[in-house]
Design a protein around this motif. Structure first.
Motif, PDB file in Angstrom:
ATOM      1  N   THR A  13      -9.712  22.989  -3.866  1.00 18.25           N
ATOM      2  CA  THR A  13     -10.359  21.859  -3.933  1.00 18.25           C
ATOM      3  C   THR A  13     -10.058  20.538  -2.610  1.00 18.25           C
ATOM      4  N   CYS A  14     -10.572  19.642  -2.427  1.00 22.99           N
ATOM      5  CA  CYS A  14     -10.479  18.833  -1.328  1.00 22.99           C
ATOM      6  C   CYS A  14      -9.493  17.704  -1.912  1.00 22.99           C
ATOM      7  N   ALA A  15      -8.622  17.404  -1.124  1.00 26.92           N
ATOM      8  CA  ALA A  15      -7.510  16.443  -1.715  1.00 26.92           C
ATOM      9  C   ALA A  15      -8.263  14.868  -1.729  1.00 26.92           C
ATOM     10  N   TRP A  16      -9.251  14.830  -1.298  1.00 22.72           N
ATOM     11  CA  TRP A  16      -9.793  13.387  -1.313  1.00 22.72           C
ATOM     12  C   TRP A  16     -11.063  13.365  -2.187  1.00 22.72           C
ATOM     13  N   CYS A  17     -12.001  14.170  -2.185  1.00 20.75           N
ATOM     14  CA  CYS A  17     -13.193  13.994  -3.003  1.00 20.75           C
ATOM     15  C   CYS A  17     -13.217  15.034  -4.141  1.00 20.75           C
ATOM     16  N   GLY A  18     -12.325  15.946  -4.266  1.00 25.42           N
ATOM     17  CA  GLY A  18     -12.119  17.043  -5.260  1.00 25.42           C
ATOM     18  C   GLY A  18     -13.205  18.154  -5.424  1.00 25.42           C
ATOM     19  N   GLY A  19     -13.814  18.134  -4.115  1.00 24.88           N
ATOM     20  CA  GLY A  19     -15.122  19.263  -3.689  1.00 24.88           C
ATOM     21  C   GLY A  19     -14.364  20.557  -3.349  1.00 24.88           C
ATOM     22  N   GLN A 149      -0.233  16.017  -6.187  1.00 27.26           N
ATOM     23  CA  GLN A 149      -0.916  17.227  -6.588  1.00 27.26           C
ATOM     24  C   GLN A 149      -2.330  16.692  -7.184  1.00 27.26           C
ATOM     25  N   GLN A 150      -2.596  15.770  -7.048  1.00 28.32           N
ATOM     26  CA  GLN A 150      -4.039  15.308  -7.782  1.00 28.32           C
ATOM     27  C   GLN A 150      -4.795  14.163  -6.587  1.00 28.32           C
ATOM     28  N   THR A 151      -5.895  14.147  -6.781  1.00 28.85           N
ATOM     29  CA  THR A 151      -6.581  13.055  -6.130  1.00 28.85           C
ATOM     30  C   THR A 151      -6.581  11.782  -6.329  1.00 28.85           C
ATOM     31  N   ALA A 152      -6.889  10.702  -5.962  1.00 28.73           N
ATOM     32  CA  ALA A 152      -6.860   9.333  -6.009  1.00 28.73           C
ATOM     33  C   ALA A 152      -8.156   8.885  -6.637  1.00 28.73           C
ATOM     34  N   GLN A 153      -9.154   9.741  -7.195  1.00 25.10           N
ATOM     35  CA  GLN A 153     -10.577   9.327  -7.055  1.00 25.10           C
ATOM     36  C   GLN A 153     -10.957   8.258  -7.872  1.00 25.10           C
ATOM     37  N   LYS A 154     -10.118   8.210  -9.178  1.00 22.96           N
ATOM     38  CA  LYS A 154     -10.245   7.100 -10.242  1.00 22.96           C
ATOM     39  C   LYS A 154      -9.749   5.949  -9.779  1.00 22.96           C
ATOM     40  N   LEU A 155      -8.980   5.653  -8.758  1.00 26.93           N
ATOM     41  CA  LEU A 155      -8.186   4.465  -8.232  1.00 26.93           C
ATOM     42  C   LEU A 155      -9.459   3.788  -7.193  1.00 26.93           C
ATOM     43  N   LYS A 156      -9.215   2.418  -7.207  1.00 27.04           N
ATOM     44  CA  LYS A 156      -9.701   1.683  -5.997  1.00 27.04           C
ATOM     45  C   LYS A 156      -8.625   1.424  -5.176  1.00 27.04           C
ATOM     46  N   ALA A 157      -9.334   1.353  -3.899  1.00 22.91           N
ATOM     47  CA  ALA A 157      -8.275   1.087  -2.861  1.00 22.91           C
ATOM     48  C   ALA A 157      -8.195  -0.383  -2.158  1.00 22.91           C
ATOM     49  N   LYS A 158      -7.242  -1.045  -2.333  1.00 25.07           N
ATOM     50  CA  LYS A 158      -7.075  -2.669  -1.618  1.00 25.07           C
ATOM     51  C   LYS A 158      -6.234  -2.383  -0.446  1.00 25.07           C
ATOM     52  N   VAL A 159      -6.992  -2.611   0.663  1.00 23.92           N
ATOM     53  CA  VAL A 159      -6.504  -2.494   2.060  1.00 23.92           C
ATOM     54  C   VAL A 159      -5.851  -3.773   2.792  1.00 23.92           C
ATOM     55  N   VAL A 160      -4.843  -3.994   3.132  1.00 23.95           N
ATOM     56  CA  VAL A 160      -4.364  -5.267   3.927  1.00 23.95           C
ATOM     57  C   VAL A 160      -4.094  -4.948   5.183  1.00 23.95           C
ATOM     58  N   TYR A 161      -4.736  -5.271   6.286  1.00 27.55           N
ATOM     59  CA  TYR A 161      -4.339  -5.105   7.608  1.00 27.55           C
ATOM     60  C   TYR A 161      -3.290  -6.111   8.034  1.00 27.55           C
ATOM     61  N   LEU A 162      -2.085  -5.566   8.223  1.00 32.59           N
ATOM     62  CA  LEU A 162      -0.913  -6.460   8.686  1.00 32.59           C
ATOM     63  C   LEU A 162      -0.971  -6.919   9.988  1.00 32.59           C
ATOM     64  N   THR A 163      -1.301  -8.156  10.246  1.00 33.38           N
ATOM     65  CA  THR A 163      -1.375  -8.791  11.656  1.00 33.38           C
ATOM     66  C   THR A 163      -0.176  -9.246  11.837  1.00 33.38           C
ATOM     67  N   PRO A 164       0.310  -9.575  13.237  1.00 35.90           N
ATOM     68  CA  PRO A 164       1.596 -10.085  13.572  1.00 35.90           C
ATOM     69  C   PRO A 164       2.063 -11.062  12.524  1.00 35.90           C
ATOM     70  N   LYS A 165       1.126 -12.099  12.209  1.00 29.67           N
ATOM     71  CA  LYS A 165       1.317 -13.132  11.525  1.00 29.67           C
ATOM     72  C   LYS A 165       1.858 -12.988   9.944  1.00 29.67           C
ATOM     73  N   ARG A 166       1.672 -11.629   9.717  1.00 31.28           N
ATOM     74  CA  ARG A 166       2.132 -11.191   8.274  1.00 31.28           C
ATOM     75  C   ARG A 166       3.242 -10.330   8.252  1.00 31.28           C
ATOM     76  N   PHE A 167       3.709  -9.968   9.504  1.00 30.40           N
ATOM     77  CA  PHE A 167       5.037  -9.357   9.491  1.00 30.40           C
ATOM     78  C   PHE A 167       6.145  -9.746   8.698  1.00 30.40           C
ATOM     79  N   LYS A 168       6.187 -11.044   8.614  1.00 32.11           N
ATOM     80  CA  LYS A 168       7.498 -11.982   7.798  1.00 32.11           C
ATOM     81  C   LYS A 168       7.419 -11.278   6.611  1.00 32.11           C
ATOM     82  N   ASP A 169       6.227 -10.811   5.990  1.00 29.03           N
ATOM     83  CA  ASP A 169       6.337 -10.637   4.613  1.00 29.03           C
ATOM     84  C   ASP A 169       6.657  -8.898   4.405  1.00 29.03           C
ATOM     85  N   PHE A 170       6.995  -8.529   5.466  1.00 28.22           N
ATOM     86  CA  PHE A 170       7.155  -6.816   5.360  1.00 28.22           C
ATOM     87  C   PHE A 170       8.183  -6.398   4.781  1.00 28.22           C
ATOM     88  N   SER A 171       9.398  -6.944   4.929  1.00 22.89           N
ATOM     89  CA  SER A 171      10.742  -6.557   4.393  1.00 22.89           C
ATOM     90  C   SER A 171      10.420  -6.862   2.808  1.00 22.89           C
TER      91      SER A 171
END
Length: 245
Positions: A13-19, A149-171
């Motif tokens: 089965t596919c690790a992403w879609c379960g197909g 060992q299971q897909t994350a199909q039931k979960l929604k993804a929230k993606v944050v692009y970390l620009t240089p200005k946001r590096f200070k929050d990294f640690s």
């Protein structure tokens, strides 16, 4: 290929879609990694359908071109990638290469009136941001499968692009997460998992710099976050922008 890298390949089965499993996919994509580092026993290789493996190929190219150029002066690996395979790829004038060449420019960066020399600038459209975020989400969902060992199909993804200005929050974001240096400097990620809910958090580092924060969360929590964004309670953080490194 080292078959010891494959997890649960027998499930077919596919690790992403379960197909149905037809192919094998690397996380991260091969295009991001220098050839000299690819013989790595820690590199996750996952079962994949053809669509999930090939569907983001152009986006993966864009991500590699973007980070190798933007981090050229800050990372030896980025410089090596850009001077080698990325430059060869750009010379082929693929659609992604044409997009990059059109909007890339050099600007003089000044601080308090003092010149810091020429720096790379790229005008990021919404689609450019979307390309980066789609690949980051693919990485996170693949790594989620690798760990659980299971897909994350039931979960929604929230993606944050970390620009240089946001590096200070990294640690701050890194502290509760465990670091996995698959390819030291080239590609590393920090990961945290909530067993009670199945939710997870990732910070992905590319060429030595924090690049993305990804939350894989339940739909109701995701909807609450989006509602706060729309109401102005939370500032939208993946808008089109101009990034200067």
């Amino acid at each position: 290929m080292n078959t010891a890298l494959l997890k649960n390949i027998s499930k077919q089965t596919c690790a992403w879609c379960g197909g149905k499993y037809h192919d094998r996919a690397h996380v991260p994509t091969k295009f991001l990694i220098p050839k000299s580092e690819r013989n790595n026993s820690k590199w996750p290789i996952l079962p994949s359908c053809q669509q999930c493996n090939q569907g983001l190929k152009l986006d993966e190219e864009w991500l590699t071109i973007h980070f190798s150029s933007m981090l050229y002066d800050y990372s030896d690996v980025a410089k090596k990638m850009f001077d080698g395979p990325v430059t060869k790829h750009l010379q082929k004038l693929t659609p992604i290469a044409a997009r990059y060449n059109k909007y890339l420019s050099l600007v003089e960066l000044k601080v308090n009136g003092n010149s810091l020399g020429l720096k790379t600038r790229i005008d990021m459209s919404q689609e450019d941001c979307n390309r980066l975020e789609r690949v980051a989400e693919m990485f996170a969902r693949g790594l989620y499968y690798w760990h659980n060992q299971q897909t994350a199909q039931k979960l929604k993804a929230k993606v944050v692009y970390l620009t240089p200005k946001r590096f200070k929050d990294f640690s701050t974001h890194m502290k509760p997460l465990k670091l996995y240096p698959i390819f030291p400097i080239t590609f590393e990620y920090a990961y945290g998992y909530v067993s009670a809910t199945g939710e997870a958090a990732f910070i992905i580092m590319i060429y030595g710099k924090p690049a993305f924060q990804i939350l894989l969360i339940k739909k109701e929590k995701y909807d609450r976050m989006e509602s706060k964004v729309k109401s102005g309670e939370i500032i939208q953080i993946h808008e089109p922008s101009i990034e200067i490194y």
